[in-house]
Enzyme design. Structure first.
Site, mmCIF file in Angstrom:
data_model
loop_
_atom_site.group_PDB
_atom_site.id
_atom_site.type_symbol
_atom_site.label_atom_id
_atom_site.label_comp_id
_atom_site.label_asym_id
_atom_site.label_seq_id
_atom_site.Cartn_x
_atom_site.Cartn_y
_atom_site.Cartn_z
ATOM 1 N N ASP A 1 -6.901 -1.415 -4.610
ATOM 2 C CA ASP A 1 -8.001 -1.136 -3.682
ATOM 3 C C ASP A 1 -9.004 -0.161 -4.298
ATOM 4 O O ASP A 1 -10.218 -0.306 -4.131
ATOM 5 C CB ASP A 1 -7.468 -0.555 -2.371
ATOM 6 N N ASP B 1 0.857 -1.185 0.000
ATOM 7 C CA ASP B 1 0.000 0.000 0.000
ATOM 8 C C ASP B 1 0.890 1.230 0.000
ATOM 9 O O ASP B 1 2.006 1.201 0.532
ATOM 10 C CB ASP B 1 -0.908 0.006 1.225
#
Length: 148
Positions: A128, A112
């Site tokens: 995401d 991330d």
């Protein structure tokens, strides 16, 4: 064929962004971009918001039947304008799922790197965004526009 190419391009972009984050952000940790946004490297070993932390093989195992389900549902849809929006949502969802699946399978975690610091939102990635966008589009289209 266009749908497969779209998935490949989206997964490719996701993997490129994650690789860039790994190479450039990992050594630094975080780079503030504005007062409300930064690029922040994080190895997420769970799902959204790190729920089920450490359940790598559960996520790897559950992704496969989900992708098979998407594929079977996709094939069942007719070639109509209404159904094309459903197909697009499935393509977007699938690309996001595959992007994070690749990370979990190869590394044991998802990379991330996007962080909205103004509200301290959890760090997330392009895959995401695809998953959330695809799910919202799927929900809206199947609830309000597709008449079976």
């Amino acid at each position: 064929m266009l749908y497969i190419i779209t998935i490949a391009v989206l997964v490719g972009l996701d993997q490129i962004f994650k690789r860039l984050a790994y190479i450039n952000l990992r050594p630094m940790g975080s780079i503030p971009i504005t007062n409300f946004f930064s690029l922040t490297y994080l190895e997420n070993r769970g799902a959204a918001f790190s729920i089920l932390y450490g359940a790598r093989w559960f996520f790897v195992a559950i992704t496969i039947p989900i992708l098979i389900g998407f594929y079977l549902y996709f094939r069942k849809l007719k070639n109509t304008k209404q159904h094309s929006y459903v197909k697009i949502s499935i393509v977007i969802l699938s690309a996001g799922a595959i992007g994070n699946f690749i990370d979990r399978l190869l590394f044991g975690f998802v990379i991330d790197y996007l962080h909205i610091t103004a509200i301290n939102f959890p760090v997330f990635n392009f895959a995401d965004i695809l998953i959330v966008t695809g799910a919202i589009l799927f929900g809206i289209v199947t609830t309000f526009f597709v008449k079976e």
